[in-house]
Design an enzyme around this catalytic site. Structure first.
Site, PDB file in Angstrom:
ATOM      1  N   GLY A  52     -36.892   3.561  87.817  1.00 58.33           N
ATOM      2  CA  GLY A  52     -36.729   2.393  86.937  1.00 58.33           C
ATOM      3  C   GLY A  52     -35.403   1.675  87.161  1.00 58.33           C
ATOM      4  N   GLU A  70     -21.321 -14.163  79.259  1.00 60.84           N
ATOM      5  CA  GLU A  70     -21.724 -13.919  80.649  1.00 60.84           C
ATOM      6  C   GLU A  70     -22.132 -15.257  81.241  1.00 60.84           C
ATOM      7  OE1 GLU A  70     -23.495  -9.404  80.357  1.00 60.84           O
ATOM      8  OE2 GLU A  70     -24.725 -11.025  79.581  1.00 60.84           O
ATOM      9  N   HIS A 120     -22.914  -2.822  71.484  1.00 63.03           N
ATOM     10  CA  HIS A 120     -21.613  -2.951  72.158  1.00 63.03           C
ATOM     11  C   HIS A 120     -20.564  -3.671  71.301  1.00 63.03           C
ATOM     12  CE1 HIS A 120     -24.241  -1.811  75.251  1.00 63.03           C
ATOM     13  NE2 HIS A 120     -24.427  -2.965  75.857  1.00 63.03           N
TER      14      HIS A 120
HETATM   15  C1  BG6 Z   1     -26.443  -4.283  78.448  1.00 61.51           C
HETATM   16  C2  BG6 Z   1     -27.283  -5.479  78.089  1.00 61.51           C
HETATM   17  O1  BG6 Z   1     -26.560  -3.282  77.467  1.00 61.51           O
HETATM   18  O2  BG6 Z   1     -25.088  -4.679  78.530  1.00 61.51           O
HETATM   19  C3  BG6 Z   1     -27.092  -6.584  79.101  1.00 61.51           C
HETATM   20  O3  BG6 Z   1     -28.651  -5.090  78.053  1.00 61.51           O
HETATM   21  C4  BG6 Z   1     -25.618  -6.925  79.237  1.00 61.51           C
HETATM   22  O4  BG6 Z   1     -27.825  -7.748  78.738  1.00 61.51           O
HETATM   23  C5  BG6 Z   1     -24.840  -5.655  79.514  1.00 61.51           C
HETATM   24  O5  BG6 Z   1     -25.493  -7.821  80.334  1.00 61.51           O
HETATM   25  C6  BG6 Z   1     -23.344  -5.916  79.496  1.00 61.51           C
HETATM   26  O6  BG6 Z   1     -22.703  -4.754  79.966  1.00 61.51           O
HETATM   27  P1  BG6 Z   1     -21.411  -4.874  80.865  1.00 61.51           P
HETATM   28  O7  BG6 Z   1     -20.965  -3.486  81.082  1.00 61.51           O
HETATM   29  O8  BG6 Z   1     -21.833  -5.570  82.126  1.00 61.51           O
HETATM   30  O9  BG6 Z   1     -20.473  -5.712  80.072  1.00 61.51           O
END
Ligand code: BG6
Length: 485
Positions: free
Chosen positions: A16, A224, A248
């Site tokens: 996956g 992003e 997060h």
């Molecule tokens: C993931 C989300 O949990 O975290 C994503 O599903 C996001 O959409 C990502 O882009 C961001 O993580 P990082 O570590 O790239 O900031």
């Protein structure tokens, strides 16, 4: 680092997306850093029929996928070391035969290494399969800790709202005890996030300032500049607030605002994070949802989708320390920059000398820059060298200064795998924590309607700007002027 126990790591869903993007590269990096114990076996499980040789080719292919691995080179000798630990077991997660095969396979590998049967089951698979996996593990006594420890790693989504999270937590607890369950939020494994605790609680000079008397407001940004890529099937069902807000971003706030734990232990650190989450006040009238223009044309997205790819919200922490300090949080895809940070914006003293002069009214800001140009930075005003007294904003900075092409700062997945092997749950969520997150998010999801459309490359819809401007404040433009790589 202390020597770590031998073990068998069993990954459900090895073909996956999560395994390809995160787990397999993390295992490679751990092999390169010689962090994988000698007697460790790694067994991948997926439906596809593959021989062991084909499986190793698959791992090789994944490691060389341009967009899944960090930018550093894959060394053949490290790959070979990793291969020695790798096994493959084809089968359907719902099929009891798979678990008989797994049982035989694990007894064989444990016997060969003549070591205790320590096991980690990593569920990199759809949550719909969890129940069946747990039942089958139990039927085959594979969740019993008779001959070593057994641990389970699972990732978000842990439910899709408070009731479903609670239901999943009780399902988990039917088969495992809380100290066996490692609910992973990879933000908790980020070096830059963990460093907030050291910065705050290993130094005494900043903590007296982190309160309502000194702080005007807090901002958290996770933006992003890219879209959802090929993840439409997942993302369209979830949206930005559930994808990164529930987990997060709330973790980031908890780290920035929690009180000092009584000691640096799993229980004490988790307890302080939970206290913040429980005191967060959802304000359904203070949230803006957005969707980037063109989103409905993305692969696997409904053409009339109203899914949020952006949100901006206001909240506050209802405790003595932060009473009435506004917290503004925003996150989204296809925005102007890729940057994740927490900014603590301080109040200006009424009698500040130089008030009204040049930039003399600018507030001091403490910035935890999670990524990119990682660091902890204090924005201050300084005198421009010269014969006149002219002010300029500058940054006092602690920067990681690492080169993104090396990988000295551990990837969160490496760190969290090591923690699971060591049995350390400090940087994992417990059931109560997840439930507190959903209790905050649910009332905000309940008012999710038609999102405001925004231009890709912007900072989101104008309504997000208005949300904060109504309070006489503005979103900070994340600066790239510090910790340059
Ligand atoms: C993931 C989300 O949990 O975290 C994503 O599903 C996001 O959409 C990502 O882009 C961001 O993580 P990082 O570590 O790239 O900031």
């Amino acid at each position: 680092m202390d020597k770590i126990d031998p073990l068998a790591l069993i990954i459900f869903g090895i073909t996956g997306n999560l395994a390809q993007i995160k787990l397999i590269p993390a295992l490679y990096d751990m092999a390169e850093k010689k962090l994988l114990p000698e007697n460790m076996s790694i067994t991948g499980i997926a439906r596809k029929k593959m021989t062991e040789a084909e499986f190793k080719n698959y791992i090789h292919y994944v490691l060389h996928l341009a967009n899944t691995h960090h930018q550093h080179e894959i060394k053949e000798d490290v790959f070979k070391t990793l291969c020695k630990k790798l096994h493959y077991l084809p089968g359907k997660a719902e099929d009891s035969k798979l678990y008989q095969d797994l049982n035989n396979h694990l007894s064989e590998t444990t016997q060969k290494s003549r070591k205790a049967g320590n096991r980690i089951y990593y569920l990199a698979t759809y949550p719909e399969l969890y129940r069946s996996i747990f039942e089958n593990l139990q039927k085959n006594n594979l969740n019993k800790q008779n001959n070593g420890w057994v641990r389970l790693m699972i990732e978000k989504p842990i439910g899709h709202d408070f009731p479903s999270a609670r239901k999943l937590n009780s399902l988990l607890l039917k088969y495992f005890t809380e100290d066996q369950i490692f609910r992973l939020d990879h933000y908790l494994g980020k070096e830059t996030l963990q460093n907030i605790l050291t910065f705050r609680f290993a130094n005494d000079i900043f903590e007296p300032l982190i309160n309502k008397d000194c702080i005007d407001h807090i901002q958290i940004t996770a933006s992003e500049d890219f879209g959802i890529g090929k993840r439409g099937g997942y993302y369209d069902k979830v949206g930005a607030l559930k994808d990164v807000g529930q987990n997060h971003q709330l973790q980031m706030l908890a780290f920035a605002a929690m009180n000092s734990p009584t000691k640096f232990s799993n229980e004490a650190v988790t307890e302080e994070r939970i206290k913040i989450l429980k005191k967060l006040v959802p304000l359904p009238e203070k949230i803006v949802y957005g969707q980037y223009k063109g989103y409905t044309k993305e692969e696997d997205v409904a053409s009339n989708s109203q899914t949020d790819t952006f949100y901006a919200l206001k909240t506050h922490i209802n405790n003595d320390r932060f009473k009435d300090v506004p917290v503004y949080i925003r996150a989204g895809k296809k925005l102007k920059k890729t940057v994740t940070e927490i900014s603590i914006v301080f109040k200006n003293h009424v009698n500040r000398l130089f008030k009204g002069k040049d930039c003399g009214d600018e507030p001091n800001v403490l910035i935890y820059r999670i990524q990119p140009n990682e660091g902890i930075v204090l924005k201050i005003l300084t005198k421009i060298p010269g014969y006149d007294t002219k002010l300029q904003p500058e940054y006092m900075q602690y920067c990681y200064r690492h080169n993104p092409h090396t990988h000295n700062v551990p990837d969160p997945y490496e760190r969290l795998l090591i923690d699971t092997i060591r049995g350390d749950q400090t940087f994992f969520n417990d059931a109560k924590e997840i439930e507190a997150q959903w209790a905050f998010i649910d009332p905000l999801i309940a008012v999710r309607g038609k999102p405001a459309i925004y231009e890709p490359g912007s900072w989101g819809p104008k309504e997000a700007r208005e949300l904060i401007e109504k309070d006489g404040r503005g979103w900070l433009e994340p600066s790239m002027a510090f910790c340059r790589i």
